[in-house]
Design an enzyme around this catalytic site. Structure first.
Site, PDB file in Angstrom:
ATOM      1  N   GLU A   1       5.637  -3.254   1.063  1.00  0.00           N
ATOM      2  CA  GLU A   1       5.785  -2.896  -0.363  1.00  0.00           C
ATOM      3  C   GLU A   1       4.995  -1.615  -0.555  1.00  0.00           C
ATOM      4  OE1 GLU A   1       7.771  -4.192  -2.364  1.00  0.00           O
ATOM      5  OE2 GLU A   1       8.147  -6.213  -1.615  1.00  0.00           O
TER       6      GLU A   1
ATOM      7  N   CYS B   1       2.100   0.713  -8.728  1.00  0.00           N
ATOM      8  CA  CYS B   1       3.229   1.218  -7.942  1.00  0.00           C
ATOM      9  C   CYS B   1       4.448   1.425  -8.820  1.00  0.00           C
ATOM     10  CB  CYS B   1       3.525   0.258  -6.798  1.00  0.00           C
ATOM     11  SG  CYS B   1       3.707  -1.443  -7.316  1.00  0.00           S
TER      12      CYS B   1
ATOM     13  N   GLY C   1       0.837  -1.193   0.000  1.00  0.00           N
ATOM     14  CA  GLY C   1       0.000   0.000   0.000  1.00  0.00           C
ATOM     15  C   GLY C   1       0.875   1.246   0.000  1.00  0.00           C
TER      16      GLY C   1
ATOM     17  N   THR D   1       3.108   4.567   1.228  1.00  0.00           N
ATOM     18  CA  THR D   1       4.212   4.808   2.168  1.00  0.00           C
ATOM     19  C   THR D   1       3.683   5.354   3.486  1.00  0.00           C
ATOM     20  OG1 THR D   1       5.802   5.121   0.397  1.00  0.00           O
ATOM     21  CG2 THR D   1       6.326   6.195   2.482  1.00  0.00           C
TER      22      THR D   1
ATOM     23  N   THR E   1       0.770   4.826   4.957  1.00  0.00           N
ATOM     24  CA  THR E   1       0.209   3.754   5.785  1.00  0.00           C
ATOM     25  C   THR E   1       1.312   2.803   6.247  1.00  0.00           C
ATOM     26  OG1 THR E   1      -1.826   3.913   4.504  1.00  0.00           O
ATOM     27  CG2 THR E   1      -1.581   1.973   5.874  1.00  0.00           C
ATOM     28  N   GLY E   2       2.300   2.570   5.389  1.00  0.00           N
ATOM     29  CA  GLY E   2       3.424   1.692   5.752  1.00  0.00           C
ATOM     30  C   GLY E   2       4.110   2.162   7.029  1.00  0.00           C
TER      31      GLY E   2
HETATM   32  P1  NAD Z   1      -3.382   2.486   1.422  1.00  0.00           P
HETATM   33  O1  NAD Z   1      -2.077   2.521   2.139  1.00  0.00           O
HETATM   34  O2  NAD Z   1      -4.305   3.603   1.602  1.00  0.00           O
HETATM   35  O3  NAD Z   1      -4.209   1.173   1.801  1.00  0.00           O
HETATM   36  C1  NAD Z   1      -3.681  -0.115   1.650  1.00  0.00           C
HETATM   37  C2  NAD Z   1      -4.337  -1.050   2.641  1.00  0.00           C
HETATM   38  O4  NAD Z   1      -3.998  -0.658   3.967  1.00  0.00           O
HETATM   39  C3  NAD Z   1      -5.859  -1.066   2.585  1.00  0.00           C
HETATM   40  O5  NAD Z   1      -6.290  -2.406   2.741  1.00  0.00           O
HETATM   41  C4  NAD Z   1      -6.246  -0.207   3.782  1.00  0.00           C
HETATM   42  O6  NAD Z   1      -7.526  -0.493   4.300  1.00  0.00           O
HETATM   43  C5  NAD Z   1      -5.169  -0.562   4.775  1.00  0.00           C
HETATM   44  N1  NAD Z   1      -4.916   0.442   5.813  1.00  0.00           N
HETATM   45  C6  NAD Z   1      -5.116   1.783   5.765  1.00  0.00           C
HETATM   46  N2  NAD Z   1      -4.733   2.379   6.920  1.00  0.00           N
HETATM   47  C7  NAD Z   1      -4.261   1.395   7.712  1.00  0.00           C
HETATM   48  C8  NAD Z   1      -3.672   1.371   9.011  1.00  0.00           C
HETATM   49  N3  NAD Z   1      -3.505   2.485   9.730  1.00  0.00           N
HETATM   50  N4  NAD Z   1      -3.284   0.188   9.504  1.00  0.00           N
HETATM   51  C9  NAD Z   1      -3.400  -0.951   8.788  1.00  0.00           C
HETATM   52  N5  NAD Z   1      -3.949  -1.002   7.547  1.00  0.00           N
HETATM   53  C10 NAD Z   1      -4.371   0.161   7.016  1.00  0.00           C
HETATM   54  O7  NAD Z   1      -2.968   2.268  -0.106  1.00  0.00           O
HETATM   55  P2  NAD Z   1      -3.939   2.200  -1.372  1.00  0.00           P
HETATM   56  O8  NAD Z   1      -4.409   3.601  -1.629  1.00  0.00           O
HETATM   57  O9  NAD Z   1      -4.912   1.093  -1.206  1.00  0.00           O
HETATM   58  O10 NAD Z   1      -2.919   1.759  -2.516  1.00  0.00           O
HETATM   59  C11 NAD Z   1      -2.176   2.660  -3.256  1.00  0.00           C
HETATM   60  C12 NAD Z   1      -0.742   2.701  -2.777  1.00  0.00           C
HETATM   61  O11 NAD Z   1      -0.185   1.401  -2.757  1.00  0.00           O
HETATM   62  C13 NAD Z   1       0.164   3.499  -3.685  1.00  0.00           C
HETATM   63  O12 NAD Z   1       1.016   4.309  -2.921  1.00  0.00           O
HETATM   64  C14 NAD Z   1       0.986   2.442  -4.411  1.00  0.00           C
HETATM   65  O13 NAD Z   1       2.206   2.888  -4.913  1.00  0.00           O
HETATM   66  C15 NAD Z   1       1.108   1.402  -3.366  1.00  0.00           C
HETATM   67  N6  NAD Z   1       1.381   0.095  -3.953  1.00  0.00           N
HETATM   68  C16 NAD Z   1       2.620  -0.451  -3.765  1.00  0.00           C
HETATM   69  C17 NAD Z   1       2.943  -1.663  -4.343  1.00  0.00           C
HETATM   70  C18 NAD Z   1       4.301  -2.283  -4.163  1.00  0.00           C
HETATM   71  O14 NAD Z   1       4.462  -3.465  -4.423  1.00  0.00           O
HETATM   72  N7  NAD Z   1       5.304  -1.550  -3.718  1.00  0.00           N
HETATM   73  C19 NAD Z   1       1.983  -2.336  -5.098  1.00  0.00           C
HETATM   74  C20 NAD Z   1       0.725  -1.763  -5.261  1.00  0.00           C
HETATM   75  C21 NAD Z   1       0.438  -0.544  -4.667  1.00  0.00           C
END
Ligand code: NAD
Length: 476
Positions: A246, A280, A224, A226, A228-229
Site C-alpha cells: 500500500e 496517503c 509506506g 512507493t 520503499t515499496g
Molecule cells: P517509508 O517508505 O519511508 O517507510 C515506511 C516503513 O518502511 C517504515 O517502517 C520504514 O522503517 C520501513 N522501511 C524503510 N526502508 C525500508 C527497506 N529498504 N526495507 C524494508 N522496510 C523499510 O514511508 P513513510 O515515510 O513512513 O510513510 C509515508 C508514505 O507512506 C507516503 O508515501 C504515503 O503515501 C504512504 N502511505 C500509504 C498508505 C496506503 O495505504 N497506500 C497509507 C499510509 C501511508
C-alpha cells in the site's frame, strides 16, 4: 494490570518484553522534545522474533477459527480499555489532535471487532461421481508487517487482525518515527495473544530490510512510500515472498461546475488537509471548473483561515505539525521551490523558527501542470488548485501520473460524476464523500500506488495461500 504508557517501551518477542542493547529516541513533533528511548532491535532479536513466530505457527493455524476470531476481537476490546492512554500517546508521538486520535484509536478497535467476524469458506468446485474438488485458503506462516508514521496504530491493526484471523503469526515493525503506541500495544496484548503469535520489533529501516530478506517470513505486508515499496518487492524476490504493498498517491479531487462553492468549502478543505495532509489518500491536486474556480478558491481560503494549527494536545487544535524533521525538510524544500518558480501562493507559504515542525496550510493558485507541487506527493499541507474547462482534458491531466491510489468527484449530477469516476485510474473513487473506509470495503492502489488489497474478504485472502484438495472415493 497497570501499564505505564509514558515510559518503558520494549519489544515483544515470544511473549516476553525485551530491551535492546542500543536505543534511539522518539520525539514529540510539536515541541521537538525527546519523549523516550526506544529499543533498536538487533538482528539477533529479529531472528528470535521470527523463530518464535515460526514455532507458534502450527498450533495457531490449528486453533479453531472461532477461537482465533475471539482473540482478535479481544485485541479490539483491549484497545478500547486503554483508549485514553493510546490517544494521548498517539498525539504525543505523531502530532495529531484529539479528533484525529479518536478516529485512529476508535478505528483500530472497530477494525478488530469487524475483521474478527470474517472468514474464508472453502468452495466445493466439483462434487459427484465419487469425485470431490475443494478449493480452500490456508495461512502462509510467518507474516512481516512494516508500517509508516502517519497512522501508526491503525495501519498496524490493518495487518495484525487479518493475519491472525487467517491463521498466520506475525512480526510487526512500526516506523522508527512513531514506534511508541505499537510497542505499548505489544505490552497490552502480551497476556491476550498466545506467545509468539504476535511479535513487535522496533528499529530503523535496516530492520525492515532484514525482514524482507528473512527466509522464514513468508509474506510482507507493507504500507509506506512507493520508493520503499519497490525496494521491498526487489528484496522479497530473493525468497519469493508474497507481498501486499500500500504505497503513495497523488490523489486528485475534481469539482464540477454545478456545486455551490460555499457549501462545499469545508469538506473540500478536509479532503485535502486531514491529518495535516500526511495521509496517503489526502487530495493532493484540486481540479476546479473555471466557471466556479475563483469562488471555490476564495471559499476554501476563508475556511482555511478558521482552522487552528498547533500542538495536538491543546483542546482547540485541528491540525497538528508535520510528524518528523525529515518530512518537515521535504515540505519546506517544496515551499522554496514554489517561491523560486514564482508560484502564486494565496495562503500560507512560510514557516517560522518556533519549536515544532509546523507548516501552515498553503494554497497555490493554478500552478503549471508540470510543476513539482502538482507532480509530487507533498505529504504535507501544500495544495495546488488547478483550473479546467474541458472534461476530457481534465481527465487526461488527472491520469497523467504514475500514482493511482484514490480520487474524489464532487458534483450534483451523479450520472456525470460516476461517468468521470469510471475513467479515473485509481483504486478508490469517492463521489460527494471522502475517506470512507471499512473493514468490508476493499482498498488498494493502481499503478505505482500499490499491489494487492487490504480489508474485505479480498484483503483477508492476501494472508493465505490457495489449496486445492481433490478426492476420488474408492478402495485403494
Ligand atoms: P517509508 O517508505 O519511508 O517507510 C515506511 C516503513 O518502511 C517504515 O517502517 C520504514 O522503517 C520501513 N522501511 C524503510 N526502508 C525500508 C527497506 N529498504 N526495507 C524494508 N522496510 C523499510 O514511508 P513513510 O515515510 O513512513 O510513510 C509515508 C508514505 O507512506 C507516503 O508515501 C504515503 O503515501 C504512504 N502511505 C500509504 C498508505 C496506503 O495505504 N497506500 C497509507 C499510509 C501511508
Amino acid at each position: 494490570m497497570t501499564i505505564d504508557f509514558n515510559a518503558n517501551y520494549q519489544l515483544l518477542i515470544g511473549g516476553e518484553l525485551n530491551m535492546a542493547e542500543n536505543t534511539f529516541e522518539a520525539y514529540n513533533p510539536a515541541t521537538e522534545e525527546v519523549i523516550a528511548p526506544v529499543p533498536d532491535a538487533a538482528k539477533a532479536q529479529l531472528n528470535a522474533a521470527v523463530a518464535s513466530a515460526k514455532a507458534a505457527f502450527p498450533a495457531w493455524r490449528d486453533t479453531p477459527l472461532k477461537e482465533r476470531q475471539m482473540v482478535v476481537s479481544r485485541i479490539g476490546e483491549a484497545i478500547t480499555e486503554h483508549a485514553e492512554a493510546f490517544m494521548a500517546l498517539l498525539t504525543k508521538e505523531q502530532g495529531k489532535g484529539r479528533g484525529g486520535a479518536e478516529w485512529e484509536i476508535g478505528g483500530s478497535a472497530y477494525w478488530c471487532t469487524e475483521i474478527a467476524k470474517q472468514s474464508l469458506e472453502p468452495q466445493i468446485i466439483e462434487n459427484g461421481d465419487g469425485h470431490t474438488v475443494e478449493y480452500r485458503r490456508v495461512p502462509i506462516g510467518v507474516v512481516g508487517g512494516i508500517v509508516p508514521w502517519n497512522f501508526p496504530l491503525l495501519l498496524a491493526v490493518w495487518k495484525i487482525a487479518p493475519a491472525l484471523v487467517a491463521g498466520n503469526t506475525i512480526v510487526i515493525k512500526p516506523s522508527p518515527y512513531t514506534p511508541l503506541c505499537t510497542l505499548k500495544l505489544g505490552e497490552v496484548l502480551r497476556d491476550i495473544v498466545p506467545a509468539g503469535v504476535l511479535n513487535i520489533v522496533s528499529g530503523g529501516d535496516e530492520l525492515g530490510k532484514w525482514m524482507t530478506e528473512h527466509p522464514d517470513i513468508g509474506k510482507i505486508s507493507f504500507t509506506g512510500s512507493t520508493e520503499t515499496g519497490k525496494k521491498i518487492m526487489a528484496s522479497a524476490a530473493g525468497t519469493l515472498k508474497r507481498i501486499t504493498l500500500e504505497l503513495g498517491g497523488n490523489d486528485p479531487a475534481i469539482v464540477l461546475p454545478d456545486v455551490n462553492p460555499k457549501t462545499i468549502a469545508e469538506e473540500l478543505f478536509w479532503t485535502c488537509f486531514q491529518n495535516s495532509a500526511q495521509f496517503c489518500v489526502a487530495a493532493k491536486r484540486l481540479y476546479v471548473h473555471e466557471a466556479i474556480y475563483d469562488d471555490v478558491r476564495d471559499a476554501l481560503v476563508d475556511y482555511a483561515r478558521s482552522v487552528t494549527l498547533g500542538d495536538g494536545s491543546h483542546a482547540d487544535t485541528q491540525l497538528g505539525p508535520i510528524q518528523n524533521r525529515m518530512q518537515y525538510g521535504k515540505v519546506k524544500e517544496l515551499l522554496e521551490d514554489i517561491r523560486q518558480a514564482g508560484g502564486k501562493v494565496v495562503l500560507g507559504g512560510l514557516t517560522d523558527d518556533q519549536p515544532g515542525f509546523f507548516v501552515p496550510v498553503t494554497i497555490v493558485d493554478n500552478p503549471p501542470e508540470e510543476s513539482r507541487v502538482v507532480k509530487e506527493e507533498a505529504f504535507g499541507p501544500v495544495l495546488p488548485l488547478l483550473k479546467y474547462s474541458d472534461i476530457d482534458d481534465m481527465i487526461n491531466r488527472v491520469n497523467d501520473t504514475h500514482y493511482g491510489l484514490a480520487a474524489s468527484v464532487w458534483g450534483n449530477d451523479i450520472e456525470q460524476a460516476k461517468a468521470i469516476a469510471e475513467r479515473i485510474e485509481a483504486g478508490t473513487v469517492w463521489i460527494n464523500e471522502i475517506h470512507v473506509f471499512g473493514p468490508h470495503i476493499p482498498f488498494g492502489g493502481h499503478k505505482q500506488s500499490g499491489m494487492g488489497i487490504e480489508n474485505a474478504l479480498e484483503g483477508l485472502a492476501e494472508y493465505t495461500n490457495p489449496q486445492t484438495i481433490l478426492i476420488r472415493q474408492r478402495h485403494v
